[in-house]
Design a protein around this motif. Sequence first.
Motif, PDB file in Angstrom:
ATOM      1  N   SER A 107      10.705  -7.892   3.478  1.00 33.16           N
ATOM      2  CA  SER A 107      11.628  -8.833   2.838  1.00 33.16           C
ATOM      3  C   SER A 107      11.369  -8.853   1.334  1.00 33.16           C
ATOM      4  N   PRO A 108      12.376  -9.238   0.571  1.00 34.38           N
ATOM      5  CA  PRO A 108      12.123  -9.447  -0.861  1.00 34.38           C
ATOM      6  C   PRO A 108      11.253 -10.695  -1.025  1.00 34.38           C
ATOM      7  N   PRO A 109      10.575 -10.813  -2.150  1.00 37.04           N
ATOM      8  CA  PRO A 109       9.732 -12.000  -2.348  1.00 37.04           C
ATOM      9  C   PRO A 109      10.592 -13.245  -2.540  1.00 37.04           C
ATOM     10  N   PRO A 110      10.006 -14.415  -2.274  1.00 35.35           N
ATOM     11  CA  PRO A 110      10.735 -15.660  -2.553  1.00 35.35           C
ATOM     12  C   PRO A 110      11.099 -15.727  -4.033  1.00 35.35           C
ATOM     13  N   GLN A 111      12.147 -16.455  -4.343  1.00 36.51           N
ATOM     14  CA  GLN A 111      12.646 -16.545  -5.716  1.00 36.51           C
ATOM     15  C   GLN A 111      11.577 -16.965  -6.723  1.00 36.51           C
ATOM     16  N   ASP A 112      10.689 -17.857  -6.317  1.00 33.35           N
ATOM     17  CA  ASP A 112       9.721 -18.416  -7.256  1.00 33.35           C
ATOM     18  C   ASP A 112       8.389 -17.662  -7.279  1.00 33.35           C
ATOM     19  N   ARG A 113       8.314 -16.542  -6.552  1.00 31.65           N
ATOM     20  CA  ARG A 113       7.044 -15.808  -6.497  1.00 31.65           C
ATOM     21  C   ARG A 113       7.265 -14.322  -6.755  1.00 31.65           C
ATOM     22  N   PRO A 114       6.342 -13.692  -7.483  1.00 35.39           N
ATOM     23  CA  PRO A 114       6.485 -12.255  -7.717  1.00 35.39           C
ATOM     24  C   PRO A 114       6.123 -11.479  -6.448  1.00 35.39           C
ATOM     25  N   GLY A 115       6.573 -10.249  -6.401  1.00 43.78           N
ATOM     26  CA  GLY A 115       6.250  -9.387  -5.268  1.00 43.78           C
ATOM     27  C   GLY A 115       5.570  -8.118  -5.726  1.00 43.78           C
ATOM     28  N   TYR A 116       5.386  -7.220  -4.778  1.00 44.43           N
ATOM     29  CA  TYR A 116       4.835  -5.904  -5.095  1.00 44.43           C
ATOM     30  C   TYR A 116       5.993  -4.948  -5.365  1.00 44.43           C
ATOM     31  N   PRO A 117       5.830  -4.021  -6.324  1.00 40.74           N
ATOM     32  CA  PRO A 117       6.909  -3.065  -6.611  1.00 40.74           C
ATOM     33  C   PRO A 117       7.269  -2.254  -5.363  1.00 40.74           C
ATOM     34  N   ALA A 118       8.546  -2.231  -5.026  1.00 41.54           N
ATOM     35  CA  ALA A 118       9.002  -1.544  -3.821  1.00 41.54           C
ATOM     36  C   ALA A 118       8.652  -0.058  -3.863  1.00 41.54           C
ATOM     37  N   ASP A 119       8.826   0.583  -5.012  1.00 38.39           N
ATOM     38  CA  ASP A 119       8.549   2.017  -5.073  1.00 38.39           C
ATOM     39  C   ASP A 119       7.061   2.315  -4.867  1.00 38.39           C
ATOM     40  N   GLU A 120       6.201   1.462  -5.367  1.00 43.38           N
ATOM     41  CA  GLU A 120       4.758   1.634  -5.195  1.00 43.38           C
ATOM     42  C   GLU A 120       4.367   1.478  -3.710  1.00 43.38           C
ATOM     43  N   VAL A 121       4.922   0.477  -3.061  1.00 37.43           N
ATOM     44  CA  VAL A 121       4.644   0.255  -1.642  1.00 37.43           C
ATOM     45  C   VAL A 121       5.230   1.394  -0.809  1.00 37.43           C
ATOM     46  N   ASP A 122       6.422   1.874  -1.175  1.00 38.14           N
ATOM     47  CA  ASP A 122       7.045   2.968  -0.435  1.00 38.14           C
ATOM     48  C   ASP A 122       6.211   4.247  -0.489  1.00 38.14           C
ATOM     49  N   VAL A 123       5.598   4.526  -1.628  1.00 35.31           N
ATOM     50  CA  VAL A 123       4.702   5.695  -1.728  1.00 35.31           C
ATOM     51  C   VAL A 123       3.522   5.510  -0.774  1.00 35.31           C
ATOM     52  N   PHE A 124       2.960   4.326  -0.748  1.00 33.97           N
ATOM     53  CA  PHE A 124       1.865   4.028   0.175  1.00 33.97           C
ATOM     54  C   PHE A 124       2.311   4.232   1.630  1.00 33.97           C
ATOM     55  N   LEU A 125       3.502   3.740   1.983  1.00 40.74           N
ATOM     56  CA  LEU A 125       4.007   3.901   3.341  1.00 40.74           C
ATOM     57  C   LEU A 125       4.144   5.373   3.706  1.00 40.74           C
ATOM     58  N   GLY A 126       4.576   6.186   2.755  1.00 40.97           N
ATOM     59  CA  GLY A 126       4.675   7.631   2.995  1.00 40.97           C
ATOM     60  C   GLY A 126       3.315   8.242   3.303  1.00 40.97           C
ATOM     61  N   ARG A 127       2.309   7.823   2.569  1.00 42.20           N
ATOM     62  CA  ARG A 127       0.945   8.327   2.821  1.00 42.20           C
ATOM     63  C   ARG A 127       0.426   7.871   4.182  1.00 42.20           C
ATOM     64  N   VAL A 128       0.740   6.625   4.559  1.00 43.72           N
ATOM     65  CA  VAL A 128       0.312   6.122   5.870  1.00 43.72           C
ATOM     66  C   VAL A 128       0.993   6.915   6.978  1.00 43.72           C
ATOM     67  N   ALA A 129       2.312   7.129   6.864  1.00 39.81           N
ATOM     68  CA  ALA A 129       3.047   7.883   7.883  1.00 39.81           C
ATOM     69  C   ALA A 129       2.489   9.297   8.010  1.00 39.81           C
ATOM     70  N   ALA A 130       2.190   9.938   6.878  1.00 35.10           N
ATOM     71  CA  ALA A 130       1.626  11.291   6.913  1.00 35.10           C
ATOM     72  C   ALA A 130       0.247  11.294   7.564  1.00 35.10           C
ATOM     73  N   THR A 131      -0.556  10.292   7.286  1.00 36.86           N
ATOM     74  CA  THR A 131      -1.887  10.187   7.892  1.00 36.86           C
ATOM     75  C   THR A 131      -1.785  10.027   9.397  1.00 36.86           C
ATOM     76  N   LEU A 132      -0.868   9.192   9.855  1.00 34.04           N
ATOM     77  CA  LEU A 132      -0.721   8.965  11.288  1.00 34.04           C
ATOM     78  C   LEU A 132      -0.116  10.168  12.004  1.00 34.04           C
ATOM     79  N   ALA A 133       0.686  10.945  11.288  1.00 34.44           N
ATOM     80  CA  ALA A 133       1.324  12.114  11.900  1.00 34.44           C
ATOM     81  C   ALA A 133       0.376  13.296  12.020  1.00 34.44           C
ATOM     82  N   HIS A 134      -0.592  13.380  11.126  1.00 32.74           N
ATOM     83  CA  HIS A 134      -1.489  14.535  11.102  1.00 32.74           C
ATOM     84  C   HIS A 134      -2.919  14.064  10.973  1.00 32.74           C
ATOM     85  N   THR A 135      -3.729  14.427  11.941  1.00 31.72           N
ATOM     86  CA  THR A 135      -5.145  14.103  11.824  1.00 31.72           C
ATOM     87  C   THR A 135      -5.823  15.210  11.038  1.00 31.72           C
ATOM     88  N   GLY A 136      -6.920  14.899  10.444  1.00 21.88           N
ATOM     89  CA  GLY A 136      -7.651  15.908   9.696  1.00 21.88           C
ATOM     90  C   GLY A 136      -7.851  15.493   8.260  1.00 21.88           C
TER      91      GLY A 136
END
Length: 189
Positions: A107-136
């Motif tokens: 979800s987007p952050p509440p109006q009165d609170r900052p959030g984490y940059p979506a692009d930064e989190v998306d890069v992290f998610l890509g690394r997590v997906a790659a880690t889970l898809a390939h062991t080693g």
Amino acid sequence: MTPEDVRNVRFPKAPFGHRGYDIAEVDAFCETLAQAFSGRGALTTAHIRQHAFSATAFGHRGYHRDDVDEFLDRACVDLESARRGESRRRTGGRILTPEDIRRLRFSPPPQDRPGYPADEVDVFLGRVAATLAHTGPGGLTSSEVRTIGFCTAPAGRAAYHRDEVDAFVDVVVRTLQTEERAVREHARS
């Protein structure tokens, strides 16, 4: 996960010398969780991830904390999938799969609170997906994920709700710890 799966779960007691989670609180919360899986109640994955159990009384052994936490992590992923109308096929007892990562939406952050940059989190998610898809070699470790830190998104930039991302990072850590433990046990045998 079905309401019956939740109602029938049995947690081991905490090791001797450890108090563990209060049994009555965990059992009551599991009943609320079972109702959520049957479509009743307004329990969300955020409520599950943020819920805190009391320790059992001194001199008693409650439920083993790690087992309860791991079960709730799986329940969060399954509840989120069920609410989207998707069935989850669990592979190898994993809490998360690469497919879970690809379908994940914050979800987007509440109006009165900052959030984490979506692009930064998306890069992290890509690394997590790659880690889970390939062991080693080259994949993320639980230690690396535990120390991950995201910047604060500047105003006007796409951002994700901090609490949701932080709770998800905890699930990733637990998933990787489980896999690392399995690899170590396999190497010993």
